[in-house]
Design a protein around this motif. Structure first.
Motif, PDB file in Angstrom:
ATOM      1  N   TYR A  34      -5.432 -38.158 -75.598  1.00 58.25           N
ATOM      2  CA  TYR A  34      -5.754 -37.296 -74.459  1.00 58.25           C
ATOM      3  C   TYR A  34      -5.969 -38.123 -73.197  1.00 58.25           C
ATOM      4  CZ  TYR A  34      -8.153 -33.773 -71.674  1.00 58.25           C
ATOM      5  OH  TYR A  34      -8.519 -32.910 -70.657  1.00 58.25           O
ATOM      6  N   ARG A  37      -2.681 -39.332 -71.837  1.00 59.69           N
ATOM      7  CA  ARG A  37      -1.909 -38.288 -71.145  1.00 59.69           C
ATOM      8  C   ARG A  37      -2.482 -38.007 -69.762  1.00 59.69           C
ATOM      9  NH1 ARG A  37      -0.071 -32.944 -70.594  1.00 59.69           N
ATOM     10  NH2 ARG A  37      -2.018 -31.833 -70.966  1.00 59.69           N
ATOM     11  N   GLN A  38      -3.808 -37.983 -69.658  1.00 57.36           N
ATOM     12  CA  GLN A  38      -4.450 -37.769 -68.355  1.00 57.36           C
ATOM     13  C   GLN A  38      -4.127 -38.918 -67.398  1.00 57.36           C
ATOM     14  OE1 GLN A  38      -6.102 -34.842 -67.621  1.00 57.36           O
ATOM     15  NE2 GLN A  38      -5.268 -34.382 -69.632  1.00 57.36           N
ATOM     16  N   GLU A  49       1.931 -32.549 -74.053  1.00 55.97           N
ATOM     17  CA  GLU A  49       1.123 -33.020 -75.183  1.00 55.97           C
ATOM     18  C   GLU A  49       1.910 -32.960 -76.486  1.00 55.97           C
ATOM     19  OE1 GLU A  49      -1.027 -29.595 -73.439  1.00 55.97           O
ATOM     20  OE2 GLU A  49       1.122 -30.030 -73.407  1.00 55.97           O
ATOM     21  N   GLY A  50       2.761 -31.949 -76.615  1.00 57.46           N
ATOM     22  CA  GLY A  50       3.566 -31.823 -77.824  1.00 57.46           C
ATOM     23  C   GLY A  50       4.584 -32.934 -77.981  1.00 57.46           C
ATOM     24  N   TYR A  53       1.821 -36.855 -78.266  1.00 53.92           N
ATOM     25  CA  TYR A  53       0.992 -37.179 -79.433  1.00 53.92           C
ATOM     26  C   TYR A  53       1.835 -37.555 -80.661  1.00 53.92           C
ATOM     27  CZ  TYR A  53      -2.564 -35.154 -76.405  1.00 53.92           C
ATOM     28  OH  TYR A  53      -3.380 -34.877 -75.354  1.00 53.92           O
ATOM     29  N   ARG A  57       2.433 -41.582 -82.875  1.00 51.75           N
ATOM     30  CA  ARG A  57       2.491 -41.826 -84.325  1.00 51.75           C
ATOM     31  C   ARG A  57       3.813 -42.473 -84.718  1.00 51.75           C
ATOM     32  NH1 ARG A  57      -1.585 -40.966 -88.373  1.00 51.75           N
ATOM     33  NH2 ARG A  57      -3.285 -39.992 -87.204  1.00 51.75           N
ATOM     34  N   TRP A  69      -9.398 -45.853 -85.830  1.00 49.66           N
ATOM     35  CA  TRP A  69     -10.304 -44.746 -85.583  1.00 49.66           C
ATOM     36  C   TRP A  69     -11.578 -45.281 -84.959  1.00 49.66           C
ATOM     37  CZ3 TRP A  69      -9.131 -39.781 -85.743  1.00 49.66           C
ATOM     38  CH2 TRP A  69      -8.056 -39.351 -86.544  1.00 49.66           C
ATOM     39  N   PRO A  76     -14.413 -38.220 -83.908  1.00 51.99           N
ATOM     40  CA  PRO A  76     -13.481 -39.324 -84.233  1.00 51.99           C
ATOM     41  C   PRO A  76     -12.220 -39.223 -83.389  1.00 51.99           C
ATOM     42  CG  PRO A  76     -13.782 -37.842 -86.119  1.00 51.99           C
ATOM     43  CD  PRO A  76     -14.660 -37.351 -85.046  1.00 51.99           C
ATOM     44  N   ARG A  78      -8.450 -41.411 -82.440  1.00 52.63           N
ATOM     45  CA  ARG A  78      -7.558 -42.495 -82.856  1.00 52.63           C
ATOM     46  C   ARG A  78      -7.082 -43.216 -81.595  1.00 52.63           C
ATOM     47  NH1 ARG A  78      -5.272 -43.070 -88.049  1.00 52.63           N
ATOM     48  NH2 ARG A  78      -3.589 -44.598 -88.085  1.00 52.63           N
TER      49      ARG A  78
ATOM     50  N   ILE B  26      -3.410 -37.135 -89.643  1.00 55.84           N
ATOM     51  CA  ILE B  26      -2.840 -36.448 -88.474  1.00 55.84           C
ATOM     52  C   ILE B  26      -3.615 -35.177 -88.180  1.00 55.84           C
ATOM     53  CG2 ILE B  26      -0.810 -35.199 -87.646  1.00 55.84           C
ATOM     54  CD1 ILE B  26       0.951 -37.295 -88.960  1.00 55.84           C
ATOM     55  N   VAL B  28      -6.837 -34.556 -88.576  1.00 55.81           N
ATOM     56  CA  VAL B  28      -8.079 -34.871 -87.858  1.00 55.81           C
ATOM     57  C   VAL B  28      -7.770 -35.232 -86.409  1.00 55.81           C
ATOM     58  CG1 VAL B  28      -9.981 -36.525 -87.710  1.00 55.81           C
ATOM     59  CG2 VAL B  28      -9.320 -35.586 -89.930  1.00 55.81           C
ATOM     60  N   GLU B  29      -6.750 -36.067 -86.221  1.00 57.02           N
ATOM     61  CA  GLU B  29      -6.405 -36.496 -84.862  1.00 57.02           C
ATOM     62  C   GLU B  29      -5.933 -35.308 -84.021  1.00 57.02           C
ATOM     63  OE1 GLU B  29      -2.967 -39.024 -84.496  1.00 57.02           O
ATOM     64  OE2 GLU B  29      -3.564 -39.737 -82.509  1.00 57.02           O
ATOM     65  N   LEU B  33      -7.481 -33.750 -80.556  1.00 53.71           N
ATOM     66  CA  LEU B  33      -6.710 -33.759 -79.305  1.00 53.71           C
ATOM     67  C   LEU B  33      -6.562 -32.350 -78.743  1.00 53.71           C
ATOM     68  CD1 LEU B  33      -3.954 -36.343 -80.325  1.00 53.71           C
ATOM     69  CD2 LEU B  33      -5.649 -36.649 -78.526  1.00 53.71           C
ATOM     70  N   GLU B  36      -9.751 -31.183 -77.155  1.00 52.66           N
ATOM     71  CA  GLU B  36      -9.991 -31.808 -75.836  1.00 52.66           C
ATOM     72  C   GLU B  36      -9.056 -31.197 -74.788  1.00 52.66           C
ATOM     73  OE1 GLU B  36     -11.241 -35.841 -75.146  1.00 52.66           O
ATOM     74  OE2 GLU B  36     -10.790 -36.320 -77.238  1.00 52.66           O
ATOM     75  N   GLU B  37      -7.802 -30.943 -75.187  1.00 46.49           N
ATOM     76  CA  GLU B  37      -6.861 -30.301 -74.262  1.00 46.49           C
ATOM     77  C   GLU B  37      -7.404 -28.933 -73.836  1.00 46.49           C
ATOM     78  OE1 GLU B  37      -3.993 -31.119 -72.831  1.00 46.49           O
ATOM     79  OE2 GLU B  37      -3.592 -33.043 -73.805  1.00 46.49           O
ATOM     80  N   GLY B  40     -10.302 -29.244 -71.529  1.00 43.13           N
ATOM     81  CA  GLY B  40      -9.818 -29.636 -70.205  1.00 43.13           C
ATOM     82  C   GLY B  40      -9.283 -28.437 -69.441  1.00 43.13           C
ATOM     83  N   PHE B  61       2.670 -26.202 -77.168  1.00 44.54           N
ATOM     84  CA  PHE B  61       2.767 -27.360 -78.058  1.00 44.54           C
ATOM     85  C   PHE B  61       3.988 -27.247 -78.954  1.00 44.54           C
ATOM     86  CE2 PHE B  61       0.153 -31.025 -78.785  1.00 44.54           C
ATOM     87  CZ  PHE B  61       0.502 -31.480 -80.045  1.00 44.54           C
TER      88      PHE B  61
END
Lengths: 116, 325
Positions: A34, A37-38, A49-50, A53, A57, A69, A76, A78, B26, B28-29, B33, B36-37, B40, B61
């Motif tokens: 995040y 990206r900001q 974002e799609g 992220y 990976r 992590w 948490p 990453r 993935i 959890v991440e 994310l 948070e998006e 925001g 997304f």
């Protein structure tokens, strides 16, 4: 309408070409998705974002990034950073980008002259 | 549905489509994310309904399947470059199998409406549905070809159209010997039982040709096979293909397909019904392969001619570049 669709499609192709280099440029230090990206958006590089992220990976699975992590600042998260191979790759890609940029500036200048 | 429930449900759908070892990590991440998006967006637009904002966020997304795909390296089973030939081969193959089935259906005229519907049912549950094995078989072949191209990219760069002039003589000579042995077995199938002196009479009976076939269609079938053998031998002796032998090859592939199809539909080939059914099933595949092979070779021949002369017509005046013949 068709022209607008063609523009949007081709503009997306153009942006897709720079997404990886833009992302790598901001990962000299540990950052999470995040925040990254900001940071990119604040500097004029808007990446969905799609797109971003999953890209992080994939770059990690290719050995370009490493991640860890962290839970010290709340939930948490990453965090990603360039690996040693990633740093070498980034330097090479930056060189390639400079060459392409110079070539495109020449071409566009020539294109403008032909168009007059 | 609360915004958080939307995100949790969405992430669970994405995770379900990911490899097992990546799912938890993935999930959890991605959950963090997306939260948070959403925070925001809500902070940037005070008063916006968080659930509406969550819907918009997830819509932008992508669908869970699209998102899961983006987390993986892109791998194709059938490469985009092969898509057209795969579709053509599938459609043509199914059409040939159905045509043969329809011919068999027509050869047994229905005495009544009940018989007709029974025949239709037999066709549908026979060649009709079973023809679908053909595109499945093609998927395996194309996937194997795609894997080989990735594994040996240099070999993939060699033009299949240009490379076939010169041949591997020892391999072709082996092919001639194998084809000659094959034709000998075709003429006298019970020769395969010779190594088994204890073979019972039913075994010999199973490999006996139908009398009608032997006295009519057999001659034509064997003649076509002998012509194929002669072509192979000629090319082996010359050491290369040329435009004449390629044209003969195309003609023989077509002839083989047509003759075998005729042998199948004109009546029994073997006296024993189980042998006859099995052989006809194998020959049906060979017919399809022969006809597809002829079509592919004809297409390549036209491309070769186009590359040499700038026109698709083999005998039209060209650029003066000499033909390999």
């Amino acid at each position: 309408m068709a022209e607008l669709e063609a523009y949007e499609r081709l503009e997306q192709e153009l942006r897709r070409g720079v997404v990886v280099l833009a992302t790598l440029s901001q990962l000299q230090t540990l950052r999470y998705g995040y925040e990254l990206r900001q940071s990119l958006a604040a500097q004029g590089m808007h990446i969905e974002e799609g797109t971003l992220y999953p890209l992080l990976r994939r770059l990690e699975s290719q050995g370009v990034l490493t991640s860890e992590w962290r839970t010290s600042e709340g939930p948490p998260r990453r965090y990603y950073v360039l690996s040693a191979e990633g740093r070498r790759l980034y330097r090479r890609l930056t060189g390639t980008w400079q060459e392409l940029n110079d070539a495109m500036n020449q071409l566009l200048k020539g294109g403008d002259n032909n168009g007059r | 549905m609360a915004a958080d429930d939307l995100i949790v449900g969405y992430v669970a759908e994405v995770a379900r489509l990911l490899p097992r070892r990546q799912r938890a990590d993935i999930a959890v991440e991605l959950r963090g994310l997306l939260r948070e998006e959403l925070d925001g967006r809500v902070a940037a637009n005070p008063g916006v309904n968080p659930e509406v904002a969550a819907h918009e966020l997830l819509h932008g997304f992508g669908t869970p399947a699209e998102v899961a795909a983006r987390y993986r390296e892109t791998k194709t089973v059938i490469e985009p470059a092969d898509r057209r030939s795969f579709i053509i081969a599938s459609v043509v193959g199914i059409a040939v199998i159905w045509a043969l089935g329809i011919v068999a259906l027509v050869r047994r005229p229905a005495g009544s409406a009940d018989d007709f519907f029974l025949s239709l049912q037999r066709f549908w549950f026979g060649p009709g549905l079973q023809a679908l094995w053909w595109p499945g078989f093609l998927v395996v072949c194309y996937a194997a070809a795609s894997w080989m191209r990735r594994r040996w990219p240099r070999a993939a760069m060699t033009s299949r159209i240009a490379e076939r002039s010169h041949i591997n003589r020892p391999l072709y000579a082996l092919g001639v010997v194998a084809a000659a042995i094959g034709i000998a077995i075709l003429v006298k199938p019970d020769v395969v039982l010779k190594p088994f002196p204890g073979a019972a009479a039913p075994a010999y009976a199973a490999l006996a040709y139908d009398n009608d076939f032997w006295h009519s269609r057999a001659l034509v079938v064997f003649a076509v096979q002998l012509l194929n053998l002669a072509l192979l031998a000629t090319v082996t002796v010359r050491g290369r293909w040329n435009s004449t032998t390629r044209r003969v090859e195309i003609g023989l592939s077509l002839a083989t397909g047509v003759v075998l199809a005729w042998a199948i539909v004109a009546g029994p080939i073997f006296s024993a019904a189980p042998t006859d059914r099995l052989v006809k099933a194998i020959l049906t595949v060979l017919v399809a392969v022969s006809l597809v092979d002829a079509g592919v070779k004809l297409h390549r021949q036209r491309l070769r001619t186009l590359a040499q002369t700038g026109t698709a017509e083999p005998d039209a005046p060209g650029t003066g570049i000499a033909d390999a013949s």
